[in-house]
Structure formats: structure tokens, C-alpha cells
Design a protein around this motif. Structure first.
Motif, PDB file in Angstrom:
ATOM      1  N   UNK A 150       1.128  -1.459   0.008  1.00 36.12           N
ATOM      2  CA  UNK A 150       0.297   0.452   0.260  1.00 36.12           C
ATOM      3  C   UNK A 150       0.655   1.241  -0.083  1.00 36.12           C
ATOM      4  N   UNK A 151       0.402   1.962  -0.892  1.00 35.23           N
ATOM      5  CA  UNK A 151       0.785   3.361  -0.229  1.00 35.23           C
ATOM      6  C   UNK A 151       0.696   4.417   0.184  1.00 35.23           C
ATOM      7  N   UNK A 152       1.358   4.741   1.596  1.00 31.90           N
ATOM      8  CA  UNK A 152       1.622   5.177   2.648  1.00 31.90           C
ATOM      9  C   UNK A 152       1.435   6.916   2.597  1.00 31.90           C
ATOM     10  N   UNK A 153       1.223   7.820   1.477  1.00 34.11           N
ATOM     11  CA  UNK A 153       1.141   8.515   0.458  1.00 34.11           C
ATOM     12  C   UNK A 153      -0.648   9.064   0.388  1.00 34.11           C
ATOM     13  N   UNK A 154      -0.738   7.610  -0.463  1.00 31.54           N
ATOM     14  CA  UNK A 154      -2.325   8.295  -0.834  1.00 31.54           C
ATOM     15  C   UNK A 154      -3.084   8.231   0.050  1.00 31.54           C
ATOM     16  N   UNK A 155      -3.295   7.231   1.156  1.00 33.14           N
ATOM     17  CA  UNK A 155      -4.021   6.765   2.213  1.00 33.14           C
ATOM     18  C   UNK A 155      -3.871   8.399   2.962  1.00 33.14           C
ATOM     19  N   UNK A 211      -7.007  10.233   3.826  1.00 36.76           N
ATOM     20  CA  UNK A 211      -7.459  10.569   5.195  1.00 36.76           C
ATOM     21  C   UNK A 211      -7.990  11.898   5.378  1.00 36.76           C
ATOM     22  N   UNK A 212      -6.945  12.982   5.010  1.00 34.28           N
ATOM     23  CA  UNK A 212      -7.398  14.003   5.146  1.00 34.28           C
ATOM     24  C   UNK A 212      -8.490  14.556   4.327  1.00 34.28           C
ATOM     25  N   UNK A 213      -8.577  14.267   2.770  1.00 35.97           N
ATOM     26  CA  UNK A 213      -9.484  14.966   1.950  1.00 35.97           C
ATOM     27  C   UNK A 213     -10.575  13.423   2.173  1.00 35.97           C
ATOM     28  N   UNK A 214     -11.193  12.446   3.138  1.00 41.29           N
ATOM     29  CA  UNK A 214     -12.780  11.884   3.448  1.00 41.29           C
ATOM     30  C   UNK A 214     -13.576  12.671   3.112  1.00 41.29           C
ATOM     31  N   UNK A 215     -13.638  14.212   4.007  1.00 39.66           N
ATOM     32  CA  UNK A 215     -15.020  14.629   4.083  1.00 39.66           C
ATOM     33  C   UNK A 215     -15.525  15.044   3.048  1.00 39.66           C
ATOM     34  N   UNK A 216     -14.066  16.277   2.444  1.00 43.40           N
ATOM     35  CA  UNK A 216     -14.652  16.874   0.634  1.00 43.40           C
ATOM     36  C   UNK A 216     -14.662  15.357   0.222  1.00 43.40           C
ATOM     37  N   UNK A 222      -7.909   4.894   7.387  1.00 38.30           N
ATOM     38  CA  UNK A 222      -8.942   4.573   8.518  1.00 38.30           C
ATOM     39  C   UNK A 222     -10.076   5.679   8.411  1.00 38.30           C
ATOM     40  N   UNK A 223      -9.750   7.658   8.022  1.00 36.58           N
ATOM     41  CA  UNK A 223     -10.758   7.859   7.896  1.00 36.58           C
ATOM     42  C   UNK A 223     -11.687   8.291   7.069  1.00 36.58           C
ATOM     43  N   UNK A 224     -11.463   7.230   6.046  1.00 36.15           N
ATOM     44  CA  UNK A 224     -13.112   6.635   5.084  1.00 36.15           C
ATOM     45  C   UNK A 224     -13.443   5.677   5.874  1.00 36.15           C
ATOM     46  N   UNK A 280      -1.705  16.353  -7.683  1.00 40.41           N
ATOM     47  CA  UNK A 280      -1.512  18.079  -6.992  1.00 40.41           C
ATOM     48  C   UNK A 280      -1.971  17.310  -5.925  1.00 40.41           C
ATOM     49  N   UNK A 281      -2.481  16.067  -4.690  1.00 38.73           N
ATOM     50  CA  UNK A 281      -2.499  15.868  -3.867  1.00 38.73           C
ATOM     51  C   UNK A 281      -1.792  14.687  -3.567  1.00 38.73           C
TER      52      UNK A 281
END
Length: 210
Positions: free
Chosen positions: A2-7, A11-16, A71-73, A147-148
Motif C-alpha cells: 500500500x502507498x502510504x502517501x495515498x492513504x 485521510x485528509x480529504x475524506x470529508x471532501x 481509517x478516515x474513510x 497534485x495531492x
């Protein structure tokens, strides 16, 4: 792996992400997928995100198993949609013949190219005979980050067709299009509906060599 940066980005963008892709009715591709399943089918939602597809599957009488590496998703799917979402990655083992369907909608595009055939083999194993696989991917070549910072591996439709057939799937339907994602870019995509039909070609070769 798993790519940790993608995860981390998810996590940061889950709500968006949940707001951007929320819809009251199942998409046309999800309706088509559900129409191929037997009543009450168990479905692996592999890369479930905030659980939108799984909630539509549940409402239609199916038994979704929503899994995501973020985890946020997973938290959103549990808390906002009341789903039994669980944390997991593409590298985790899957129970043999546990599902009649797999919904992998724009999730496996985050897997490394060298790992992709192994992931398809795992999906083949976890499906029951004649099980249905929906695969959504972005079209193109190579790999890059948006870009993210999310990692993407791109495939053309012909390559995906070859990989699916080699893994033991019969292609039922292909739809190509373009759509704007969370990053705002309009990207070409392909949706592929397929059915488990046979022992994968690679394993047939292994058997014949014994």
C-alpha cells in the motif's frame, strides 16, 4: 504494498471526497453491476471510500463487505452510513469463494503495476464460480502522482482486457469516458464488467508443466 502517501491524502480529504461523490441514487454502472448479481449476493467493496456504493448495495438487498485502507474513510462509512466497514489493504488475504461480486471502482488504480496481476488473482479466488467483477480505472500509460500526492498507475483498455482474461475473467461490458475527479482534472477512464469463468491462464500453464 500500500502507498502510504495515498492513504494519508485520503485521510485528509475524506470529508471532501464524500461530499464530491455523494449521490442519492446508484450510478448506471452500479445498477448494471447489481443486475448481474443473484438476490442477496455477498459483495466485496474493495476500496469502499466513504461507503456510497455499499450503502446502495445494502439498500438493494445485497450484503456488502466494505473495505478501505484509509481509517478516515472507514470511519465515515461506519458513522455516516451505518456500514460494517473495515480497515484493509489490497495485500490482505481474501477468503476463497466468499463473494458473488466484487466492486473495485477506481481503487486498484492506486496499486503498483507489478502487483496488479496478483491482485486480480486474489479477486478471482475470492469470487464464487460465475462471480461478477466491476473494475473502474483511469486510462493512460505509466504512473504518476496527482497534485495531492495520490499515486496512480494508468492502463489502456486493451491492456486491462488482456490482464483480466489472463486472470480468468470474461469481459461482459466496457464503457469509456472522461470525468473530473477530486483533483479537478478531467481524466479518461474505463469501466469494465467481467465474469469469473475459468482457472487463470497462468495457472493452467503451471498445471500443464507438472
Amino acid at each position: 504494498m500500500a502507498d502510504e502517501e495515498t492513504i494519508r491524502v485520503y485521510d485528509i480529504k475524506a470529508t471532501d471526497y464524500a461530499k464530491r461523490f455523494s449521490r442519492d441514487e446508484p450510478s448506471g454502472s452500479l445498477k448494471g453491476f447489481m443486475s448481474c448479481l443473484p438476490p442477496g449476493a455477498a459483495v466485496l467493496d474493495w476500496g469502499c471510500g466513504p461507503g456510497m456504493a455499499s450503502s446502495h448495495l445494502r439498500d438493494a438487498g445485497f450484503l456488502p463487505d466494505p473495505v478501505d485502507a484509509s481509517p478516515e474513510m472507514v470511519a465515515l462509512a461506519r458513522e455516516h452510513r451505518g456500514l460494517p466497514a473495515r480497515l484493509g489493504t489490497f495485500d490482505d488475504p481474501l477468503e476463497t469463494a466468499a463473494y458473488q461480486g466484487v466492486w473495485a471502482n477506481f481503487s486498484l488504480l492506486h496499486a503498483a503495476r507489478q502487483d496488479f496481476p496478483g491482485h486480480l488473482a486474489n479477486l478471482h479466488d475470492c469470487l464464487q464460480p460465475q462471480g461478477i467483477l466491476h473494475l473502474g480505472m483511469k486510462r493512460g500509460s505509466g504512473a504518476s502522482r496527482d497534485k495531492f500526492g495520490r499515486y496512480y498507475t494508468f492502463y489502456e483498455t486493451e491492456e486491462l482486457t488482456t490482464l483480466l482474461q489472463a486472470a480468468g475473467f470474461e469481459i461482459l461490458k466496457v464503457h469509456e469516458g472522461e470525468e473530473a475527479g477530486l483533483a479537478g482534472t478531467v481524466d479518461p477512464f474505463v469501466l469494465m464488467l467481467s465474469r469469473k469463468t475459468q482457472v487463470p491462464v497462468s495457472r493452467e500453464k503451471e498445471t500443464s508443466a507438472i
